[in-house]
Design an enzyme around this catalytic site. Structure first.
Site, PDB file in Angstrom:
ATOM      1  N   GLU A  27       0.829  -1.217   0.000  1.00  0.00           N
ATOM      2  CA  GLU A  27       0.000   0.000   0.000  1.00  0.00           C
ATOM      3  C   GLU A  27       0.861   1.264   0.000  1.00  0.00           C
ATOM      4  OE1 GLU A  27      -2.407   0.589   3.511  1.00  0.00           O
ATOM      5  OE2 GLU A  27      -3.667   2.078   2.532  1.00  0.00           O
ATOM      6  N   LYS A  40      -2.732  -2.157  -2.910  1.00  0.00           N
ATOM      7  CA  LYS A  40      -3.744  -1.288  -2.283  1.00  0.00           C
ATOM      8  C   LYS A  40      -3.393   0.152  -2.645  1.00  0.00           C
ATOM      9  CE  LYS A  40      -6.135  -0.154   1.962  1.00  0.00           C
ATOM     10  NZ  LYS A  40      -6.796  -0.702   3.124  1.00  0.00           N
TER      11      LYS A  40
HETATM   12  P1  13P Z   1      -8.831   4.629   4.665  1.00  0.00           P
HETATM   13  O1  13P Z   1      -9.846   3.934   3.790  1.00  0.00           O
HETATM   14  O2  13P Z   1      -9.431   5.335   5.811  1.00  0.00           O
HETATM   15  O3  13P Z   1      -7.871   5.447   3.864  1.00  0.00           O
HETATM   16  O4  13P Z   1      -7.953   3.483   5.321  1.00  0.00           O
HETATM   17  C1  13P Z   1      -7.468   2.464   4.543  1.00  0.00           C
HETATM   18  C2  13P Z   1      -6.214   1.959   5.080  1.00  0.00           C
HETATM   19  O5  13P Z   1      -6.016   0.767   5.182  1.00  0.00           O
HETATM   20  C3  13P Z   1      -5.167   2.928   5.467  1.00  0.00           C
HETATM   21  O6  13P Z   1      -3.983   2.243   5.661  1.00  0.00           O
END
Ligand code: 13P
Length: 333
Positions: A179, A221
């Site tokens: 991510e 992600k």
């Molecule tokens: P948000 O959808 O609030 O951005 O959170 C997703 C997430 O996993 C942040 O690391």
């Protein structure tokens, strides 16, 4: 065999019409959100809140997997059943956040590095024995064109560590979610966001290849490509979809296991509309779904306020947003 079981987890997590619930806010972040609403900040209130989410009616209809924080993977419901066991009974796959969080990056003011590689293999083994089948590692980039950030140095440092994490996770039989979040904060244009994300994905996929990571057993992600929150020209869902899919088609290899979206501080309705437009416009063969935290949880948390008499209503609201995003991932909002 190991490879096959990783692929099976990926395909389950991306299976329509479901998505992944991000419930891996650290205790600190969770407490911060509780404090804003006057909810007591304790281990027990955090457990009660997670229980409320996980026992919402039709949870398993809309949720294929849950990303947990390490505190929650060991927690139980009121009847003494581990959350992980509840998930396994209903076909929801437990996952775990394993990065060690953000620290300042020396000599690069306002940029951050994600720690957590030390002892990672041992921690993954332990989380695997507790039931985790997938993991998440997040790094964060803020766009500030005046400061020329994110800098190439910080991008390379973060994504090198991310690729190393992905290789360690796969060696331990755990599917890595990578991510690299690009923050919605800032006044950048959608074009600037697209340039930065293109650069990040070039380095990310070069690094994953260099570390010999099996891309079919990786989930990306991602943020959506959009103008920053303080830019007066907010991006329409159609533009968000067009720019986002353009980056994916140029930069994301087609053999990646799947793509899931974070909500990044967008309003819940905005995140759903953008996801819906992406699903409608996508011609890519890569499966995509949601992995929101705030856009799913915020309305339910505000309804709950830490009071048991509000639980039913909070669950109804949470179910509404689960259903809404399940429809959005299908382009049927
Ligand atoms: P948000 O959808 O609030 O951005 O959170 C997703 C997430 O996993 C942040 O690391």
């Amino acid at each position: 065999m190991k490879k096959e079981s990783l692929y099976k987890v990926v395909s389950h997590l991306l299976s329509p019409p479901r998505g992944i619930l991000a419930a891996d806010e650290s205790s600190k972040t969770c407490d911060m959100r509780f404090e804003e609403l006057g909810i007591a900040k304790t281990l027990e209130t955090r457990r009660q809140y997670r229980q409320l989410l996980f026992t919402t009616p039709n949870f398993a209809k809309y949720v294929s997997g849950v990303i947990l924080f390490e505190e929650t993977i060991r927690q139980k419901n009121d009847s003494g059943v581990l959350f992980v066991d509840l998930f396994n009974k209903t076909g929801v796959i437990p996952g775990i956040k394993v990065d060690g969080g953000l620290v300042p990056f020396d000599n690069f003011p306002d940029e951050q590095y994600t720690e957590g590689l030390d002892g990672l293999s041992e921690r993954l083994k332990e989380f695997g024995s507790l039931g985790a089948k997938f993991a998440k590692w997040r790094c964060v980039f803020r766009i500030d064109s005046a400061k020329k950030s994110p800098s190439s140095t910080v991008i390379h440092a973060n994504l090198g560590s991310m690729a190393r994490y992905a290789s360690i996770a796969q060696s331990n039989g755990i599917v890595p979610i990578v991510e690299p979040e690009v923050l919605y904060d800032g006044d950048h244009s959608i074009e600037e966001c697209q340039d930065v994300m293109s650069q990040i994905y070039r380095v990310l996929f070069d690094s994953l290849k260099a570390y010999r990571v099996d891309l079919g057993a990786v989930i990306l992600k991602t943020s959506m490509v959009m103008a920053g929150k303080s830019n007066e020209n907010q991006s329409s869902p159609e533009d968000v979809a067009r720019y986002t899919l353009d980056v994916f088609s140029r930069r994301v290899p087609k053999d990646i296991g799947g793509i899931v979206f974070l909500s990044g501080g967008q309003a819940p309705e905005q995140a759903s509309s953008n996801l819906n437009a992406i699903a409608i416009q996508s011609k890519l063969s890569i499966p995509m779904t949601f992995s929101f935290s705030r856009a799913l949880q915020e309305p339910a948390l505000k309804a709950w306020l830490g009071k048991s008499e509000n639980s039913k209503n909070a669950q109804n609201i949470f179910e509404k947003y689960l259903k809404q995003n399940s429809n959005a991932r299908l382009g049927k909002l």
